[in-house]
Design a protein around this motif. Sequence first.
Motif, PDB file in Angstrom:
ATOM      1  N   SER A  53       0.753  -1.142   0.125  1.00 62.03           N
ATOM      2  CA  SER A  53       0.067  -0.127  -0.167  1.00 62.03           C
ATOM      3  C   SER A  53       1.118   1.169   0.053  1.00 62.03           C
ATOM      4  N   GLN A  54       0.412   2.364  -0.414  1.00 61.49           N
ATOM      5  CA  GLN A  54       1.112   3.564  -0.414  1.00 61.49           C
ATOM      6  C   GLN A  54       1.444   3.812   1.211  1.00 61.49           C
ATOM      7  N   GLN A  55       0.719   3.881   2.061  1.00 60.82           N
ATOM      8  CA  GLN A  55       0.889   4.210   3.143  1.00 60.82           C
ATOM      9  C   GLN A  55       1.911   3.062   4.019  1.00 60.82           C
ATOM     10  N   MET A  56       1.955   1.851   3.573  1.00 59.75           N
ATOM     11  CA  MET A  56       3.076   1.065   4.026  1.00 59.75           C
ATOM     12  C   MET A  56       4.417   1.382   3.438  1.00 59.75           C
ATOM     13  N   LEU A  57       4.331   1.692   2.140  1.00 60.55           N
ATOM     14  CA  LEU A  57       5.612   2.065   1.271  1.00 60.55           C
ATOM     15  C   LEU A  57       6.106   3.397   2.016  1.00 60.55           C
ATOM     16  N   THR A  58       5.180   4.386   2.349  1.00 60.58           N
ATOM     17  CA  THR A  58       5.705   5.627   2.914  1.00 60.58           C
ATOM     18  C   THR A  58       6.218   5.281   4.315  1.00 60.58           C
ATOM     19  N   ARG A  59       5.650   4.629   5.217  1.00 61.59           N
ATOM     20  CA  ARG A  59       6.104   4.378   6.484  1.00 61.59           C
ATOM     21  C   ARG A  59       7.350   3.534   6.361  1.00 61.59           C
ATOM     22  N   THR A  60       7.633   2.499   5.635  1.00 61.82           N
ATOM     23  CA  THR A  60       8.916   1.705   5.461  1.00 61.82           C
ATOM     24  C   THR A  60      10.161   2.549   5.139  1.00 61.82           C
ATOM     25  N   LEU A  61       9.719   3.523   3.845  1.00 62.51           N
ATOM     26  CA  LEU A  61      10.931   4.452   3.472  1.00 62.51           C
ATOM     27  C   LEU A  61      11.348   5.386   4.252  1.00 62.51           C
ATOM     28  N   LYS A  62      10.324   5.833   5.017  1.00 61.70           N
ATOM     29  CA  LYS A  62      10.728   6.917   6.349  1.00 61.70           C
ATOM     30  C   LYS A  62      11.574   6.327   7.369  1.00 61.70           C
ATOM     31  N   ALA A  63      11.300   5.078   7.676  1.00 62.04           N
ATOM     32  CA  ALA A  63      12.166   4.164   8.833  1.00 62.04           C
ATOM     33  C   ALA A  63      13.314   3.959   8.186  1.00 62.04           C
ATOM     34  N   LEU A  64      13.536   3.611   6.843  1.00 58.16           N
ATOM     35  CA  LEU A  64      14.768   3.170   6.223  1.00 58.16           C
ATOM     36  C   LEU A  64      15.589   4.503   6.187  1.00 58.16           C
ATOM     37  N   ASP A  65      14.881   5.680   5.845  1.00 53.84           N
ATOM     38  CA  ASP A  65      15.510   7.121   5.851  1.00 53.84           C
ATOM     39  C   ASP A  65      15.961   7.352   7.337  1.00 53.84           C
ATOM     40  N   ARG A  66      15.391   6.940   7.934  1.00 54.06           N
ATOM     41  CA  ARG A  66      15.647   7.621   9.556  1.00 54.06           C
ATOM     42  C   ARG A  66      17.038   6.717   9.847  1.00 54.06           C
ATOM     43  N   ASP A  67      16.837   5.523   9.745  1.00 53.58           N
ATOM     44  CA  ASP A  67      18.039   4.415  10.087  1.00 53.58           C
ATOM     45  C   ASP A  67      19.271   4.740   9.193  1.00 53.58           C
ATOM     46  N   GLY A  68      19.187   5.704   8.038  1.00 53.58           N
ATOM     47  CA  GLY A  68      20.305   5.894   7.229  1.00 53.58           C
ATOM     48  C   GLY A  68      20.542   4.951   6.299  1.00 53.58           C
ATOM     49  N   MET A  69      19.639   4.029   5.897  1.00 53.14           N
ATOM     50  CA  MET A  69      19.868   2.985   4.813  1.00 53.14           C
ATOM     51  C   MET A  69      19.320   3.389   3.355  1.00 53.14           C
ATOM     52  N   VAL A  70      18.519   4.474   3.325  1.00 51.04           N
ATOM     53  CA  VAL A  70      17.803   4.991   2.092  1.00 51.04           C
ATOM     54  C   VAL A  70      18.144   6.566   2.207  1.00 51.04           C
ATOM     55  N   SER A  71      18.437   7.144   1.157  1.00 55.65           N
ATOM     56  CA  SER A  71      18.685   8.441   0.938  1.00 55.65           C
ATOM     57  C   SER A  71      17.350   8.730   0.249  1.00 55.65           C
ATOM     58  N   ARG A  72      17.068  10.124   0.515  1.00 55.78           N
ATOM     59  CA  ARG A  72      16.016  10.729  -0.150  1.00 55.78           C
ATOM     60  C   ARG A  72      16.157  11.955  -0.845  1.00 55.78           C
ATOM     61  N   THR A  73      16.337  11.958  -2.230  1.00 57.32           N
ATOM     62  CA  THR A  73      16.607  13.318  -2.913  1.00 57.32           C
ATOM     63  C   THR A  73      15.510  13.997  -3.737  1.00 57.32           C
TER      64      THR A  73
END
Length: 135
Positions: A53-73
């Motif tokens: 779902s869009q909500q789950m993808l958003t939540r997971t990307l935010k968590a990965l960004d917070r932990d430094g595993m994903v960058s958001r540009t």
Amino acid sequence: MDMPAKPGVSANCRRMSSVLSLVGDKWTVMIVMVLVERPRRFNDIKRTIGGISQQMLTRTLKALDRDGMVSRTVHPTVPPQVEYALTELGYSLSEPLRSLGTWAGKHLELIDENRLRYDTAGNAQADVTARGARP
């Protein structure tokens, strides 16, 4: 005689538990494996994974960004385009995830057989109980 716990051990366990719950989540695994190929935009990730779902993808990307595993540009376009990419830490996570995927693929058939055998035995036990065998 039980040995006393080392100071900070339970705190470390709690910290590690929060990391393991994120990296062991099926959506995290799928997102990381999709981003290993190349950086992607949100809808591209959603389309590639399918079923999230869009909500789950958003939540997971935010968590990965917070932990430094994903960058958001955010690219300065109209409308703004946001691209997600793995960081060095995210790439390091992809290595054990690939190994786990290889293991799962190698044992998938055996696991399916075991599940079928277990479920069949479980149904037989349920039938015995339903026919009047009382605990």
